[in-house]
Design an enzyme around this catalytic site. Structure first.
Site, PDB file in Angstrom:
ATOM      1  CB  SER A  81      -5.966  -3.006 -13.411  1.00 51.94           C
ATOM      2  OG  SER A  81      -6.095  -2.849 -12.018  1.00 51.94           O
ATOM      3  CG  ASP A 177       1.374  -2.961 -10.375  1.00 48.79           C
ATOM      4  OD1 ASP A 177       0.608  -2.297  -9.633  1.00 48.79           O
ATOM      5  OD2 ASP A 177       1.044  -3.354 -11.502  1.00 48.79           O
ATOM      6  CG  HIS A 249      -1.750  -0.419 -11.916  1.00 49.72           C
ATOM      7  ND1 HIS A 249      -1.463  -1.725 -11.601  1.00 49.72           N
ATOM      8  CD2 HIS A 249      -3.097  -0.340 -12.032  1.00 49.72           C
ATOM      9  CE1 HIS A 249      -2.587  -2.419 -11.517  1.00 49.72           C
ATOM     10  NE2 HIS A 249      -3.599  -1.609 -11.794  1.00 49.72           N
TER      11      HIS A 249
END
Length: 286
Positions: A81, A177, A249
């Site tokens: 991330s 995502d 994610h």
């Protein structure tokens, strides 16, 4: 402080992480909110917040070098991330700190945020990045190859940074995502009728038109990724990728995704195997 879960690529168990189980691993706690790019001298008087992520990164790296990182034969800069974005932003700087003989690669997981229009036809997420850069004074720590030519907020998008990165990079991401679908493709500000809430929560709730839009987002993601890698990905010895279609994610820290999820296979190879192969092959050739 929350305990870190050492699973996936961070696992010390050979059966779960055969490629990296015996590597030295260092977790750099993420706490600045700007992918370690913040550098503001003045403390916010209202909140007592310090925006000094870049200083934190540099100090920790210097300490690690003094403790033996300066003798590393191989090194991997990775996270997911916003941390994955940091792995891209700091890729060449990290490489420059290590011996020339070291094999070094940057592996961003779910950090390849794309600059595309949302469902309203606007770029709402770009405004978010612009605010982050301004608040943290991040411009001084962004790659000059980008910030000297574009608005600083755009230099948080890997597609505008990666072409100039010299260090080998292996991108791990989902083309669907979940964070990007929820915040870049269909953010609340772009969804005035709240028609995407159920779809974003569970894609089985998506209508046929929404599924079509998701597929278009995937196509845009792949197109941007291919062009943003900076060179022919098929013939490159310093670029690689593992892009699947899971609605997720971050995958490298998830033990199931990392080693055993059949849904994550590409060319009959699991994420862990592709990552190890990509790291070893590309760094040896670079």
């Amino acid at each position: 402080m929350q305990k870190f879960n050492f699973t996936g690529v961070f696992s010390s168990k050979k059966e779960f992480n055969p490629g990296f189980y015996n590597w030295n691993r260092v977790i750099m706690r993420y706490c600045d909110g700007a992918s370690f790019t913040g550098d503001v001298e003045k403390v916010d008087p209202a909140t007592n917040l310090h925006y000094r992520g870049a200083r934190i990164f540099n100090v920790i790296l210097d300490e690690l070098l003094a403790k033996g990182l300066n003798k590393a034969s191989s090194a991997l800069l990775t996270s997911c991330s916003s941390g994955g974005l940091a792995a891209i932003l700091y890729c060449d700087k990290f490489r420059a700190k290590l011996p020339a003989t070291s094999q070094v690669k940057c592996v961003p997981d779910a950090g390849y945020f794309v600059h595309v229009k949302d469902i309203s036809g606007k770029y709402h997420y770009e405004k978010f990045f612009t605010k982050i850069v301004k608040l943290h004074n991040s411009e001084i720590n962004l790659p000059s190859s980008c910030s000297s030519k574009m608005k600083p907020g755009l230099c948080f998008y890997p597609q505008f940074i990666l072409p100039k990165i010299k260090t080998p990079v292996f991108v791990i991401n989902s083309a669907y995502d979940s964070y990007q679908v929820q915040n870049i493709l269909a953010p609340e500000k772009a969804d005035s009728h709240d028609s995407w809430s159920a779809c974003k929560l569970n894609i089985s709730n998506c209508s046929s038109s929404q599924l079509k839009r998701l597929q278009e987002f995937r196509s845009d993601f792949i197109k941007i990724l291919r062009s943003g890698m900076g060179r022919s990905i098929l013939n490159s010895t310093s670029r690689g990728m593992f892009i699947n279609s899971c609605y997720s994610h971050c995958q490298t820290r998830n033990q199931i995704n990392w080693l055993g999820d059949p849904a994550s296979k590409l060319d009959n190879k699991l994420l862990q195997r592709c990552s190890v192969t990509g790291f070893m092959r590309e760094t040896q050739l670079s």
